[in-house]
Scaffold this active site. Structure first.
Site, PDB file in Angstrom:
ATOM      1  N   GLY A 152     -11.746  33.919   0.589  1.00  0.00           N
ATOM      2  CA  GLY A 152     -13.060  33.179   0.835  1.00  0.00           C
ATOM      3  C   GLY A 152     -13.228  32.838   2.287  1.00  0.00           C
ATOM      4  NE  ARG A 207     -16.193  44.635   0.473  1.00  0.00           N
ATOM      5  CZ  ARG A 207     -15.449  43.794   1.084  1.00  0.00           C
ATOM      6  NH1 ARG A 207     -16.127  42.738   1.404  1.00  0.00           N
ATOM      7  NH2 ARG A 207     -14.304  44.022   1.223  1.00  0.00           N
ATOM      8  NE  ARG A 215     -15.470  41.036  -2.479  1.00  0.00           N
ATOM      9  CZ  ARG A 215     -14.765  40.729  -1.342  1.00  0.00           C
ATOM     10  NH1 ARG A 215     -14.591  39.960  -0.684  1.00  0.00           N
ATOM     11  NH2 ARG A 215     -13.661  41.758  -1.296  1.00  0.00           N
ATOM     12  NE  ARG A 250      -9.725  45.475  -0.928  1.00  0.00           N
ATOM     13  CZ  ARG A 250     -10.428  45.223   0.359  1.00  0.00           C
ATOM     14  NH1 ARG A 250     -10.840  44.121   0.822  1.00  0.00           N
ATOM     15  NH2 ARG A 250     -11.048  46.523   1.039  1.00  0.00           N
ATOM     16  CG  ASN A 291     -11.650  28.689  -0.794  1.00  0.00           C
ATOM     17  OD1 ASN A 291     -12.310  27.769  -1.355  1.00  0.00           O
ATOM     18  ND2 ASN A 291     -12.332  30.041  -0.689  1.00  0.00           N
ATOM     19  CG  ASP A 292      -8.537  24.519  -6.309  1.00  0.00           C
ATOM     20  OD1 ASP A 292      -9.148  25.151  -6.802  1.00  0.00           O
ATOM     21  OD2 ASP A 292      -7.652  23.760  -6.607  1.00  0.00           O
TER      22      ASP A 292
HETATM   23  N1  ATP Z   1     -13.550  28.447  -3.792  1.00  0.00           N
HETATM   24  C1  ATP Z   1     -14.081  29.182  -4.326  1.00  0.00           C
HETATM   25  N2  ATP Z   1     -14.176  29.301  -5.782  1.00  0.00           N
HETATM   26  C2  ATP Z   1     -14.729  30.157  -6.452  1.00  0.00           C
HETATM   27  N3  ATP Z   1     -15.314  31.666  -5.857  1.00  0.00           N
HETATM   28  C3  ATP Z   1     -14.938  31.538  -4.587  1.00  0.00           C
HETATM   29  C4  ATP Z   1     -14.510  30.537  -3.769  1.00  0.00           C
HETATM   30  N4  ATP Z   1     -14.348  30.717  -2.510  1.00  0.00           N
HETATM   31  C5  ATP Z   1     -14.989  32.120  -2.287  1.00  0.00           C
HETATM   32  N5  ATP Z   1     -15.485  32.609  -3.742  1.00  0.00           N
HETATM   33  C6  ATP Z   1     -15.984  33.759  -4.158  1.00  0.00           C
HETATM   34  O1  ATP Z   1     -14.548  34.762  -4.087  1.00  0.00           O
HETATM   35  C7  ATP Z   1     -15.240  35.762  -3.567  1.00  0.00           C
HETATM   36  C8  ATP Z   1     -14.310  36.410  -2.388  1.00  0.00           C
HETATM   37  O2  ATP Z   1     -14.725  35.663  -1.142  1.00  0.00           O
HETATM   38  P1  ATP Z   1     -15.017  36.210   0.322  1.00  0.00           P
HETATM   39  O3  ATP Z   1     -15.755  37.690   0.101  1.00  0.00           O
HETATM   40  O4  ATP Z   1     -15.562  35.008   1.075  1.00  0.00           O
HETATM   41  O5  ATP Z   1     -13.562  36.622   0.471  1.00  0.00           O
HETATM   42  P2  ATP Z   1     -12.969  37.219   1.929  1.00  0.00           P
HETATM   43  O6  ATP Z   1     -11.602  36.467   2.298  1.00  0.00           O
HETATM   44  O7  ATP Z   1     -13.937  37.213   2.956  1.00  0.00           O
HETATM   45  O8  ATP Z   1     -12.733  38.848   1.376  1.00  0.00           O
HETATM   46  P3  ATP Z   1     -12.513  40.203   2.423  1.00  0.00           P
HETATM   47  O9  ATP Z   1     -11.402  39.791   3.321  1.00  0.00           O
HETATM   48  O10 ATP Z   1     -12.295  41.133   1.305  1.00  0.00           O
HETATM   49  O11 ATP Z   1     -13.967  40.438   3.111  1.00  0.00           O
HETATM   50  C9  ATP Z   1     -16.661  36.116  -3.384  1.00  0.00           C
HETATM   51  O12 ATP Z   1     -17.287  36.318  -4.230  1.00  0.00           O
HETATM   52  C10 ATP Z   1     -16.754  34.428  -3.224  1.00  0.00           C
HETATM   53  O13 ATP Z   1     -18.129  34.219  -3.487  1.00  0.00           O
END
Ligand code: ATP
Length: 192
Positions: free
Chosen positions: A18, A46, A139, A150, A173-174
């Protein structure tokens, strides 16, 4: 008078934990306060990702060449692709007078600890690997192979995030609103 620039912020955490979601919320709330250090990557964009905004998309040979010229602060191989932060990306944000925010993974964090940047290090932790898998699947950005890669990497990353002394703060991040409030409070308090 010379002003010392504020400490950069580093967000680290498994793919899908997240980071981008939370960084976007921070930029939406404080558009003039924070600036994103745009990383380079050799992976494919993407849908919706813009060159120069989300990443500088670059070929492997050009990136290897630039790394050998010393143009990068940190680099990492992740999921078969090269990622890195160029010196220029960080300078651009700092020179604009904003607080520099970096989204980097574990290998990059280890390298950045050995620089003079002195960043605040924040680990974004998923509630569980099962939930991480659900989010990555929802996603719809990964192939089955890159998803498994991953998830495998995430186990080691979570261990690194939990190790005392590696980060200044670990945020689970819940619930995304709750995680954002925690991130926001920590940052504003630390950067006062
Ligand atoms: N607390 C949450 N509850 C449910 N879904 C979430 C939550 N936080 C993020 N998401 C969803 O989870 C997915 C992953 O989040 P995000 O793309 O922000 O991760 P990231 O850590 O930036 O990943 P990456 O390193 O691959 O770019 C997204 O589709 C986002 O909308």
């Amino acid at each position: 008078m010379l002003h010392k620039s504020p400490r950069p912020l580093v967000l680290c955490g498994p793919s899908g934990s997240g980071k981008s979601t939370l960084i976007k919320k921070l930029f939406d709330e404080f558009p003039d306060k924070f600036g994103f250090s745009v990383s380079h990557t050799t992976r494919q964009p993407r849908p919706g990702e813009e060159d120069g905004k989300h990443y500088h998309f670059i070929s492997k040979t050009k990136m290897e060449d630039d790394i050998s010229k010393g143009e990068f602060i940190e680099t990492a191989v992740f999921s078969n692709n090269l990622y890195g932060t160029s010196k220029k990306a960080v300078e651009t944000v700092i020179n604009s007078g904003k607080i520099c925010v970096l989204d980097i993974e574990m290998q990059g964090v280890k390298q950045i600890k050995n620089t003079s940047l002195n960043p605040l290090l924040i680990f974004i932790k998923p509630p569980s690997v099962e939930e991480l898998e659900r989010r990555l699947r929802a996603r719809k950005t990964e192939t089955e192979e890159s998803l498994q890669r991953r998830l495998n990497t995430s186990i080691e990353e979570i261990k690194f995030g939990d190790e005392p002394g590696n980060f200044h703060r670990v945020i689970v991040n819940d619930d995304v609103e709750k995680a954002y409030r925690e991130l926001r409070e920590f940052i504003l308090q630390e950067l006062k």
